[in-house]
Design an enzyme around this catalytic site. Structure first.
Site, short mmCIF file in Angstrom:
data_model
loop_
_atom_site.label_atom_id
_atom_site.label_comp_id
_atom_site.label_asym_id
_atom_site.label_seq_id
_atom_site.Cartn_x
_atom_site.Cartn_y
_atom_site.Cartn_z
N CYS A 91 -1.80 -1.34 -4.11
CA CYS A 91 -2.99 -0.66 -3.69
C CYS A 91 -3.99 -1.62 -3.08
O CYS A 91 -5.29 -1.34 -3.38
CB CYS A 91 -3.51 0.40 -4.76
SG CYS A 91 -3.84 -0.52 -6.35
N GLY A 92 -3.79 -2.41 -2.24
CA GLY A 92 -4.60 -3.18 -1.65
C GLY A 92 -5.42 -4.26 -2.67
O GLY A 92 -4.71 -4.71 -3.42
#
Lengths: 296, 137
Positions: A91-92
């Site tokens: 998720c980044g």
């Protein structure tokens, strides 16, 4: 130079990856909507509770019999940081920005000669901080932030655990570190002090209007004793929900970017594949022609 | 009698009710109290019981609350409640069963902390059964 088969395999691999990332993006989008609704629905309660706490706390804070949760132990030596992250990655920068903030915070506190303990909620936070600060981690709750639907009871359990530790004198100050959901693209690293309570500013004082005379039933002290632990749970609940919404938002953005990158890569590889194929054909023709020429 | 009381019932998860009423009766820790328009500012603890919303002389809704707080200010009445449930949705059989189970757990409780926690739950469950037994009060 890679053979044609190698390139073909490569293209297929990237296609598979793109399928996965675009599926993850859709799933994150659906979960985001739910998480966002839940986070928004929880805000009125937190706000009303904060207002009430502000009303009550103003009159009681300086009294000697004020609850410890409100006034603190009078020291700041032992700090507890509650680190809220996701259980899962991909998720980044969502989890790593929390870990980075935590790391900096710990170094700052240590530079001031304070002791630091970590209470991790979420697997990723623990994993990232374990190597450097493994001996500081007093507890790691895993499987709470990854749940389908976060219940108030989850937050209550964490709050009860924290209060138990506080009453046993394990720490003086407790701070909550989490990502606030601003928009799908943006999550904000937020520190919030839980113990002693940071009472919200009173509106009346800002506007200069006289305070209304409040009646309390029973006395403010008794109400505060009930209110403070619950406020803690509400704060944690809010943080868990913000974290969940932020996680899905961050994942959606990250997977969207990954899907786009995979698409670009497939285009480049396909171009390269066609060029190589033509080069091979040209080479074969040249070989045949020059072979025939040699025989003449 | 144009004035009305703005009544909001909020649980940690969501806003359960937001209505205008003529009077709301709330089970305070030191006895039930009715909130009429222009009530003095008040903060009260709740005990397990039923919140009744009045429209004229008629009760239009009854909601069971396990615990929480009521705040009356110039904007009206706000109740922060955990374990809130409309009275007509309580399943009496299930409520009784839950009370029995909790009472048994309480007998088996080992630590003081455990006992305190369960005593609270039993009190809530008992009030819930009592509320469901007499739905028209």
């Amino acid at each position: 130079m890679p053979s044609l088969k190698d390139i073909r395999n490569r293209i297929n691999a990237v296609r598979q990856t793109r399928k996965i990332t675009s599926a993850m993006k859709l799933v994150a989008g659906a979960k985001l909507r739910r998480a966002q609704e839940q986070a928004l629905a929880a805000r009125p309660f937190a706000r009303a509770m904060g207002e009430m706490l502000g009303n009550l706390a103003a009159g009681v804070r300086d009294l000697p019999e004020a609850p410890k949760l409100l006034s603190g132990t009078g020291e700041e030596k032992r700090q507890l940081l509650v680190v809220v992250t996701a259980d899962r990655g991909l998720c980044g920068a969502f989890n790593s920005q929390i870990a980075r903030a935590a790391r900096r915070w710990i170094h700052e506190q240590r530079a001031q000669g304070r002791e630091v303990a970590l209470y991790c909620v979420g697997r990723k936070g623990r994993d990232m901080l374990r190597r450097e600060f493994g001996d500081c981690i007093v507890e790691a709750k895993i499987g709470v932030t990854g749940k389908r639907r976060i219940e108030f009871a989850d937050a209550e359990a964490i709050a009860a655990d924290l209060i138990g530790r506080f009453e046993r004198g394990e720490f003086d100050v407790c701070t909550l570190l989490f990502n606030t959901f601003r928009s799908v693209m943006r999550q904000e690293v937020t520190f919030r002090r839980l113990i002693p309570v940071e009472a919200p500013e009173r509106k009346e004082e800002e506007s200069g209007e006289p305070r209304p005379v409040w009646e309390f039933e029973p006395e403010p002290g008794v109400i505060l004793n009930e209110l403070l632990p619950r406020n803690l749970a509400v704060q944690i609940y809010g943080a868990l929900l913000e974290n969940a919404a932020g996680e899905h938002g961050a994942r959606m953005t990250a997977m969207d970017a990954a899907t786009r990158n995979a698409g670009e890569m497939i285009e480049k590889l396909t171009l390269y594949y066609n060029r190589t194929r033509q080069a091979v054909i040209t080479k074969e023709i040249i070989e045949i022609v020059s072979g025939a020429e040699a025989l003449r | 009698m144009a004035e009305k009381v703005a009544f909001e019932l909020i649980s940690p998860e969501r806003v359960l009710a937001s209505v205008e009423a003529d009077m709301v009766v709330v089970p305070g820790a030191e006895g039930d109290f009715g909130v009429l328009p222009l009530h003095a500012p008040l903060v009260s603890l709740l005990r397990p019981g039923v919140i009744r919303v009045y429209e004229g002389d008629r009760v239009t809704s009854r909601t069971f609350v396990g615990s929480g707080f009521a705040v009356v200010d110039e904007r009206g009445l706000t109740v922060l409640a955990e374990e809130a449930e409309p009275l007509e949705q309580i399943d009496l059989e299930r409520a009784r069963r839950r009370l029995r189970e909790l009472e048994e757990d309480l007998e088996d409780a080992k630590t003081d902390e455990e006992r305190q926690r369960l005593e609270r739950l039993v009190a809530v469950a008992r009030a819930r059964v009592e509320a469901a037994e007499r739905p028209d009060i």
